[in-house]
Design a protein around this motif. Structure first.
Motif, PDB file in Angstrom:
ATOM      1  N   LEU A 130       7.732   5.040  30.118  1.00  0.00           N
ATOM      2  CA  LEU A 130       9.085   4.360  30.416  1.00  0.00           C
ATOM      3  C   LEU A 130       9.431   3.569  29.413  1.00  0.00           C
ATOM      4  O   LEU A 130       8.895   2.974  28.687  1.00  0.00           O
ATOM      5  N   ARG A 131      10.790   3.881  29.056  1.00  0.00           N
ATOM      6  CA  ARG A 131      11.536   2.849  28.032  1.00  0.00           C
ATOM      7  C   ARG A 131      12.353   1.647  28.784  1.00  0.00           C
ATOM      8  O   ARG A 131      12.921   2.016  29.825  1.00  0.00           O
ATOM      9  N   LEU A 132      11.969   0.724  28.295  1.00  0.00           N
ATOM     10  CA  LEU A 132      12.708  -0.433  28.895  1.00  0.00           C
ATOM     11  C   LEU A 132      13.620  -0.958  27.889  1.00  0.00           C
ATOM     12  O   LEU A 132      13.437  -1.649  26.939  1.00  0.00           O
ATOM     13  N   ASP A 133      15.162  -1.097  28.110  1.00  0.00           N
ATOM     14  CA  ASP A 133      16.202  -1.655  27.471  1.00  0.00           C
ATOM     15  C   ASP A 133      16.346  -2.648  27.833  1.00  0.00           C
ATOM     16  O   ASP A 133      16.954  -3.066  29.040  1.00  0.00           O
ATOM     17  N   PRO A 197      16.806 -22.012  35.310  1.00  0.00           N
ATOM     18  CA  PRO A 197      17.732 -21.026  35.805  1.00  0.00           C
ATOM     19  C   PRO A 197      17.421 -19.717  35.462  1.00  0.00           C
ATOM     20  O   PRO A 197      17.429 -19.261  34.153  1.00  0.00           O
ATOM     21  N   ARG A 198      16.657 -18.736  36.119  1.00  0.00           N
ATOM     22  CA  ARG A 198      16.280 -17.576  35.847  1.00  0.00           C
ATOM     23  C   ARG A 198      17.331 -16.592  35.950  1.00  0.00           C
ATOM     24  O   ARG A 198      18.040 -16.375  36.960  1.00  0.00           O
ATOM     25  N   LYS A 199      17.149 -15.390  35.298  1.00  0.00           N
ATOM     26  CA  LYS A 199      17.847 -14.091  35.519  1.00  0.00           C
ATOM     27  C   LYS A 199      17.204 -13.026  34.513  1.00  0.00           C
ATOM     28  O   LYS A 199      16.750 -13.303  33.654  1.00  0.00           O
ATOM     29  N   TRP A 200      17.343 -11.584  35.065  1.00  0.00           N
ATOM     30  CA  TRP A 200      16.893 -10.558  34.344  1.00  0.00           C
ATOM     31  C   TRP A 200      17.670  -9.345  34.445  1.00  0.00           C
ATOM     32  O   TRP A 200      18.360  -9.052  35.571  1.00  0.00           O
ATOM     33  N   LYS A 201      17.929  -8.493  33.598  1.00  0.00           N
ATOM     34  CA  LYS A 201      18.354  -7.068  33.657  1.00  0.00           C
ATOM     35  C   LYS A 201      17.524  -6.161  32.636  1.00  0.00           C
ATOM     36  O   LYS A 201      17.796  -6.459  31.368  1.00  0.00           O
ATOM     37  N   ILE A 202      16.971  -5.134  33.146  1.00  0.00           N
ATOM     38  CA  ILE A 202      16.469  -4.220  32.238  1.00  0.00           C
ATOM     39  C   ILE A 202      16.831  -2.940  32.808  1.00  0.00           C
ATOM     40  O   ILE A 202      16.615  -2.398  33.950  1.00  0.00           O
ATOM     41  N   LYS A 203      17.149  -2.002  31.876  1.00  0.00           N
ATOM     42  CA  LYS A 203      17.345  -0.465  32.083  1.00  0.00           C
ATOM     43  C   LYS A 203      16.034   0.182  32.103  1.00  0.00           C
ATOM     44  O   LYS A 203      15.290   0.145  30.692  1.00  0.00           O
ATOM     45  N   VAL A 204      15.770   0.994  32.764  1.00  0.00           N
ATOM     46  CA  VAL A 204      14.363   1.715  32.764  1.00  0.00           C
ATOM     47  C   VAL A 204      14.734   3.481  32.725  1.00  0.00           C
ATOM     48  O   VAL A 204      15.331   3.549  33.624  1.00  0.00           O
ATOM     49  N   SER A 205      14.199   3.762  31.640  1.00  0.00           N
ATOM     50  CA  SER A 205      14.277   5.118  31.724  1.00  0.00           C
ATOM     51  C   SER A 205      12.959   5.965  31.696  1.00  0.00           C
ATOM     52  O   SER A 205      12.109   5.301  30.976  1.00  0.00           O
ATOM     53  N   GLN A 206      12.907   7.223  32.260  1.00  0.00           N
ATOM     54  CA  GLN A 206      11.726   7.831  32.159  1.00  0.00           C
ATOM     55  C   GLN A 206      11.719   8.874  31.147  1.00  0.00           C
ATOM     56  O   GLN A 206      12.663   9.509  30.937  1.00  0.00           O
ATOM     57  N   ILE A 207      10.350   9.047  30.453  1.00  0.00           N
ATOM     58  CA  ILE A 207      10.308   9.957  29.490  1.00  0.00           C
ATOM     59  C   ILE A 207       9.251  11.000  29.583  1.00  0.00           C
ATOM     60  O   ILE A 207       8.184  10.636  29.904  1.00  0.00           O
ATOM     61  N   CYS A 208       9.579  12.331  29.528  1.00  0.00           N
ATOM     62  CA  CYS A 208       8.583  13.355  29.914  1.00  0.00           C
ATOM     63  C   CYS A 208       7.702  13.473  28.820  1.00  0.00           C
ATOM     64  O   CYS A 208       7.774  13.392  27.626  1.00  0.00           O
ATOM     65  N   CYS A 209       6.252  13.954  29.087  1.00  0.00           N
ATOM     66  CA  CYS A 209       5.429  14.200  28.152  1.00  0.00           C
ATOM     67  C   CYS A 209       5.587  14.938  26.872  1.00  0.00           C
ATOM     68  O   CYS A 209       5.102  14.893  25.882  1.00  0.00           O
TER      69      CYS A 209
END
Length: 349
Positions: A130-133, A197-209
């Motif tokens: 998984l790539r986390l941007d 004050p909390r917050k988060w935003k992460i884009k998760v991309s799946q990468i095949c083997c």
């Protein structure tokens, strides 16, 4: 031919659209005929659960409204010609699709409520990473030992980071996943009762083997460009303390017709962790104005090196190892620069 871009995992959603039903025009119509007449007034619309653009401008996944809510998502406008809803995953939510944004409740607004928020990414058996941007992860900061005592983000797979907290902006990371062990990763945010004050935003991309874009195993960051910024978690924090419990490599691909690499610190001194932890480069390039050749940590007396860009011959891929396993070290007292935040540039041959 292999595809070097992660493709969305696709499934089919169904939405039944009902028309108004006219009353039966005779009491003598049989139940079967009544059922046939009733069903003929329905239309079945099928659409793929692919990426969509929500009303906020961010990517989501196109679901039927009830499916979005059932999976813990929030509605962000319509898709599929108005038959679907662009869904973004929230606390307690699950996504089975590529290009999923996980974000804090009410984002981009902050919150200060104690809670446990788990957001789950499901994937197929052919996915290895998984790539986390990271747009931003802004949690309560660690203490001076790099321990996350108030807020903490953990991942149910991979052991590169045992804990994450503090502030991180505009960078990326990779999680190695083992589909034989589990075909999901839980992102669990344990939020304390403090007023931060909390917050988060992460884009998760799946990468095949078998994808060319897959990072080498063990790489927490992977760069395929001639320039970039290597950044550890909490490098954007107010105290910039490096975190305890890290064990990963930053990997840089050698680009075409590039023969040198230059590293430049973003702060006024060169970062090295306390001894007991280590930051190890693949070669000895540090000169007399920087930490001594071969030094991978500093003692409690501290070394205050003068900032100098360091250049070395680039003969192949580069790996920089960062291991922080000593929870008793004072991470704050390592000079003005107390975290890994390093720019690089590959020079032409």
């Amino acid at each position: 031919m292999k595809n070097d871009k992660a493709q969305p995992k696709v499934c089919i959603g169904a939405l039944v659209v009902a028309a108004l039903v006219a009353g039966a025009h005779a009491d003598t119509v049989t139940a079967v005929n009544q059922a046939e007449r009733f069903l003929s007034l329905f239309s079945v619309v099928r659409f793929k659960n692919t990426a969509c653009t929500g009303s906020s401008g961010d990517s989501g996944t196109c679901y039927a409204k009830h499916s979005c809510l059932l999976n813990g998502g929030s509605l962000e406008g319509t898709c599929a010609g108005g038959f679907g809803s662009c869904s973004k995953i929230g606390c307690g939510g699950t996504s089975r699709n590529n290009c999923t944004y996980i974000q804090s409740p009410g984002y981009p607004n902050t919150f200060s409520t104690a809670m446990t928020c788990t957001q789950t990414i499901m994937f197929n058996s052919d996915v290895c990473q998984l790539r986390l941007d990271v747009t931003e992860v802004d949690l309560a900061p660690p203490d001076n030992r790099g321990m996350c005592l108030e807020d903490v983000l953990t991942f149910s797979q991979d052991t590169k980071w045992s804990q994450v907290c503090g502030t991180t902006l505009n960078t990326h990371y990779y999680l190695d996943v083992d589909p034989d062990a589990s075909t999901k990763v839980d992102f669990t945010f344990n939020i304390g009762a403090g007023s931060y004050p909390r917050k988060w935003k992460i884009k998760v991309s799946q990468i095949c083997c078998d994808q060319l874009s897959m990072a080498p195993m063990g790489c927490g960051q992977y760069f395929t460009s001639t320039t970039g910024t290597i950044k550890a978690w909490n490098a954007d924090g107010s105290n910039r303390v490096y975190l305890h419990g890290q064990n990963y490599a930053t990997c840089l691909r050698k680009e075409l017709d590039r023969c040198t690499i230059t590293y430049t610190e973003t702060m006024d001194d060169w970062f090295l962790p306390r001894c007991g932890d280590t930051l190890e480069f693949p070669f000895s390039f540090l000169d007399a104005l920087n930490p001594a050749v071969g030094v991978t940590c500093i003692d409690n007396a501290g070394i205050r090196p003068v900032l100098q860009p360091a250049t070395a011959t680039l003969q192949g891929p580069q790996q920089i190892y960062f291991v922080t396993g000593d929870g008793g070290n004072d991470h704050f007292g390592v000079g003005q620069n107390s975290n890994l935040d390093l720019e690089f540039s590959q020079g032409a041959c």
